[in-house]
Enzyme design. Structure first.
Site, mmCIF file in Angstrom:
data_model
loop_
_atom_site.group_PDB
_atom_site.id
_atom_site.type_symbol
_atom_site.label_atom_id
_atom_site.label_comp_id
_atom_site.label_asym_id
_atom_site.label_seq_id
_atom_site.Cartn_x
_atom_site.Cartn_y
_atom_site.Cartn_z
ATOM 1 N N ARG A 91 19.516 -11.162 42.258
ATOM 2 C CA ARG A 91 18.449 -11.648 41.383
ATOM 3 C C ARG A 91 17.716 -12.794 42.085
ATOM 4 O O ARG A 91 18.043 -13.958 41.888
ATOM 5 C CB ARG A 91 19.026 -12.121 40.057
ATOM 6 C CG ARG A 91 19.790 -11.064 39.253
ATOM 7 C CD ARG A 91 20.334 -11.697 37.972
ATOM 8 N NE ARG A 91 20.917 -10.760 37.046
ATOM 9 C CZ ARG A 91 22.232 -10.565 36.885
ATOM 10 N NH1 ARG A 91 23.092 -11.251 37.639
ATOM 11 N NH2 ARG A 91 22.688 -9.705 35.987
ATOM 12 N N ARG A 140 16.788 -8.479 21.777
ATOM 13 C CA ARG A 140 18.171 -8.596 22.233
ATOM 14 C C ARG A 140 18.948 -9.679 21.496
ATOM 15 O O ARG A 140 20.176 -9.641 21.440
ATOM 16 C CB ARG A 140 18.185 -8.899 23.734
ATOM 17 C CG ARG A 140 17.842 -7.709 24.574
ATOM 18 C CD ARG A 140 17.445 -8.063 25.989
ATOM 19 N NE ARG A 140 18.353 -8.994 26.636
ATOM 20 C CZ ARG A 140 18.257 -9.330 27.928
ATOM 21 N NH1 ARG A 140 17.303 -8.810 28.664
ATOM 22 N NH2 ARG A 140 19.096 -10.181 28.453
ATOM 23 N N GLU A 177 13.795 0.392 33.826
ATOM 24 C CA GLU A 177 13.935 -0.467 32.647
ATOM 25 C C GLU A 177 12.952 -0.042 31.562
ATOM 26 O O GLU A 177 13.235 -0.165 30.376
ATOM 27 C CB GLU A 177 13.659 -1.926 33.020
ATOM 28 C CG GLU A 177 14.578 -2.491 34.071
ATOM 29 C CD GLU A 177 14.031 -3.792 34.634
ATOM 30 O OE1 GLU A 177 14.646 -4.843 34.396
ATOM 31 O OE2 GLU A 177 12.986 -3.755 35.309
ATOM 32 N N CYS A 219 22.740 -1.331 37.139
ATOM 33 C CA CYS A 219 23.004 -2.731 37.474
ATOM 34 C C CYS A 219 22.927 -3.624 36.235
ATOM 35 O O CYS A 219 22.977 -4.838 36.358
ATOM 36 C CB CYS A 219 22.031 -3.226 38.536
ATOM 37 S SG CYS A 219 20.293 -3.212 38.029
ATOM 38 N N HIS A 263 23.005 -14.439 26.216
ATOM 39 C CA HIS A 263 23.569 -15.327 27.235
ATOM 40 C C HIS A 263 25.079 -15.471 27.052
ATOM 41 O O HIS A 263 25.823 -15.531 28.035
ATOM 42 C CB HIS A 263 22.911 -16.704 27.149
ATOM 43 C CG HIS A 263 21.513 -16.726 27.674
ATOM 44 N ND1 HIS A 263 20.581 -17.658 27.287
ATOM 45 C CD2 HIS A 263 20.880 -15.926 28.554
ATOM 46 C CE1 HIS A 263 19.443 -17.437 27.923
ATOM 47 N NE2 HIS A 263 19.598 -16.381 28.690
ATOM 48 N N ASN A 318 20.046 -3.502 30.271
ATOM 49 C CA ASN A 318 19.700 -4.535 29.294
ATOM 50 C C ASN A 318 18.293 -4.309 28.739
ATOM 51 O O ASN A 318 18.074 -4.194 27.529
ATOM 52 C CB ASN A 318 19.771 -5.922 29.924
ATOM 53 C CG ASN A 318 21.160 -6.255 30.435
ATOM 54 O OD1 ASN A 318 22.084 -5.471 30.308
ATOM 55 N ND2 ASN A 318 21.300 -7.418 31.029
ATOM 56 N N ASP A 319 17.319 -4.262 29.645
ATOM 57 C CA ASP A 319 15.933 -4.073 29.204
ATOM 58 C C ASP A 319 15.667 -2.641 28.750
ATOM 59 O O ASP A 319 14.894 -2.423 27.819
ATOM 60 C CB ASP A 319 14.956 -4.467 30.314
ATOM 61 C CG ASP A 319 14.646 -5.961 30.308
ATOM 62 O OD1 ASP A 319 14.742 -6.574 29.227
ATOM 63 O OD2 ASP A 319 14.312 -6.511 31.368
ATOM 64 N N ARG A 331 16.463 -7.468 44.519
ATOM 65 C CA ARG A 331 15.402 -7.261 43.539
ATOM 66 C C ARG A 331 14.303 -8.290 43.778
ATOM 67 O O ARG A 331 14.572 -9.494 43.847
ATOM 68 C CB ARG A 331 15.945 -7.400 42.112
ATOM 69 C CG ARG A 331 14.868 -7.153 41.048
ATOM 70 C CD ARG A 331 15.446 -7.188 39.635
ATOM 71 N NE ARG A 331 15.872 -8.514 39.227
ATOM 72 C CZ ARG A 331 16.533 -8.777 38.101
ATOM 73 N NH1 ARG A 331 16.863 -7.791 37.296
ATOM 74 N NH2 ARG A 331 16.883 -10.008 37.794
#
Length: 559
Positions: A291, A451, A417, A488, A189, A440-441, A329
């Site tokens: 999102r 993460r 992902e 993305c 975060h 990220n994933d 998404r």
């Protein structure tokens, strides 16, 4: 004597200033003075807990209302976590067992910390948030200000063991010139909010607090190098050179293309109408990631189709121009983004559980109603609208999703992902119109690394050659059939990595709007051939640090 410490670079830029240490907890003397709180019984103690939690949650909501995009979503989620019924039930159980209130809160929080840590993945990210909530609740109970980041008197480098969303969301970039944390990874975060704010950031810096207390720091967010006690004149010169470079980048106005004219769509990541309106003012070709789940983190019941359509229309409307489009998404609910009306409770491992598209396997109406709302919003606004699903793992899933989307007259794609989606990219593209890589994933699942695990921050770095190899496979699959393949995830906001991604065959990059100009300007200064050389050099490297160095070396060797 100048000493150097290292971490994982997150947001590029050079900053110099005194270390400012974040206040991590409530003063011990205030806790001791509170004692057992003097509550008449367990129910009275629980009422005091409820009042403190309500105050903490309201503080999160107020900060969320003043924020936008990913920051607002993170803060809204924190408000929900603070008022979680399971956490309250654990406190009540401890109180009825005879524990004093502060002890009951501590034990309840640590109970959930153990659970979340054991779940791993995205749920492990919430451990920092839980402990931050505990500190804020305790502060209210004992009559102290909530802990967090002090307001600096002069521009300073904020140093902390870790930072919760509420700590980073309200930072003033004019006073907090850089972030340095001991914990966290490139997709934590802290990293996400730092990118949105455009503050140079380095995470995973072992021993940062002890090493920097009372010192002046020169932070290089591009390399992850922090100099402790550098020569002030030399440091000021580096900051000024970086400022001039960033000022030049800020004048870039698009459109996205390399120096030899190869087009690259530069897009914005948005979460709501406010962030969409702000992004529309940037030199972007549209939205690469809307999102939708962040619109509903505080909703107990699913909005009907008309209400959803109105929400989506407010996001689509700013991009209704002919040369722009929006990629929506579908709900990525689950794991660290629980949505009350969609998420499956009590999963053993939510990061690998029923999340994203998988929610529609047992509740197909949830997806169908969302698609109907998206289609209605597209018709109402006239905006070109693409729709993609998260957490797609098989070709059958991609085929079924595409059929559902096309039934509403929309363009269909899926996110890459899960590593299986990259490995089967050719077959996925036979079913859908486009692919979008969520780095990220993809990084987390490829490297089997949480993460938020600081010890594994080097593994959760999108520069990992194994991750880049999967990106290359996906990009090349798109090139073979002439279909778009975008990125993305947070990796798209790294100007150096953006060049590598283009060299791997990526056709669009979606990021926080603050990162668009630096990325666009960097791409405008390199040719497609240089991007390909940088990509090959990074793929051949042994680790993320070597990959970055190899990519920079290509630029240094060729003007």
């Amino acid at each position: 004597m100048v000493t150097t410490i290292h971490g994982t670079p997150v947001v590029s830029g050079v900053a110099f200033g005194p270390a400012l240490l974040a206040v991590a907890d409530v003063p011990e003397d205030a806790v001791r003075s509170y004692g057992d709180g003097g509550h008449a019984d367990a129910e009275a103690a629980l009422a005091a807990y409820d009042a403190a939690v309500d105050a903490v949650a309201e503080g999160f909501r107020q900060k969320a209302a003043a924020a936008s995009g990913a920051t607002a979503g993170v803060l809204t989620a924190s408000a929900g976590l603070a008022t979680d019924r399971g956490l309250r039930a654990a406190v009540r159980k401890n109180l009825r067992a005879g524990e004093p209130l502060l002890t009951a809160v501590d034990h309840a929080v640590e109970q959930f910390v153990t659970v979340f840590t054991g779940m791993g993945g995205l749920m492990a990210e919430r451990v920092t948030d839980l402990r931050d909530i505990r500190s804020r609740v305790v502060a209210h109970l004992v009559g102290q200000p909530e802990p967090g980041v002090p307001v600096p008197a002069v521009p300073s480098v904020l140093v902390a063991v870790d930072l919760a969303p509420a700590d980073t969301a309200g930072l003033d970039p004019a006073l907090v010139v850089a972030l340095v944390t001991e914990r966290g990874g490139p997709t934590s975060h802290t990293a996400i909010i730092a990118r949105q704010l455009g503050i140079p950031c380095v995470v995973g810096v072992a021993g940062a607090v002890a090493a920097t207390t009372g010192a002046e720091l020169l932070v290089d967010g591009g390399t992850g190098v922090i100099e402790v006690g550098p020569d002030p004149e030399a440091a000021a010169a580096r900051v000024e050179a970086d400022r001039e470079e960033r000022a030049a980048l800020a004048t870039w106005t698009g459109a996205g293309r390399t120096a030899d004219g190869h087009p690259v769509k530069l897009l914005a990541n948005v979460a709501d109408a406010a962030s969409a309106t702000a992004a529309a003012a940037a030199p972007v070709a549209g939205v690469g990631l809307f999102r939708t789940e962040l619109c509903f983190l505080d909703r107990e019941a699913e909005p009907d189709v008309e209400e959803q359509a109105a929400i989506y229309a407010d996001v689509l409307a700013p991009f209704a121009a002919e040369d722009r489009y929006v990629v929506v998404r579908t709900l990525d609910a689950g794991s660290d983004k629980p949505v009350a009306f969609a998420t499956h409770p009590d999963e053993d491992n939510p990061a690998l559980g029923v999340r994203g598209l998988r929610l529609s396997f047992t509740d197909p109406g949830l997806l169908e109603r969302q698609l109907a709302a998206i289609a209605a919003a597209a018709t109402r606004t006239g905006a070109e609208t693409w729709v993609m699903a998260p957490m797609v793992a098989t070709v059958d899933e991609a085929r079924d999703f595409a059929a559902a989307v096309r039934a509403h007259g929309l363009r269909a794609g899926v996110m890459v992902e899960v590593p299986s989606a990259a490995l089967l990219a050719d077959r996925m593209l036979a079913e859908v119109d486009f692919l979008s890589i969520g780095t990220n994933d993809l990084t987390q699942y490829t490297m089997a690394a949480d993460r938020m695990c600081t010890d594994l921050a080097h593994l959760t770095d999108a520069w990992q050659p194994a991750v880049l190899q999967l990106v290359a496979m996906t990009g090349q699959a798109g090139e073979r059939v002439g279909k778009p393949v975008g990125v993305c995830g947070e990796a798209a906001a790294d100007p150096l990595l953006a060049c590598v991604l283009v060299g791997l065959g990526i056709t669009s990059l979606s990021m926080a709007s603050a990162a668009v100009r630096p990325v666009g300007a960097r791409l405008a200064g390199v040719t497609l051939e240089q991007c390909r050389e940088m990509a090959n050099a990074a793929l051949a490297a042994a680790d993320p640090s070597a990959a970055r160095d190899a990519a920079r070396a290509v630029l240094a060797d060729r003007p």
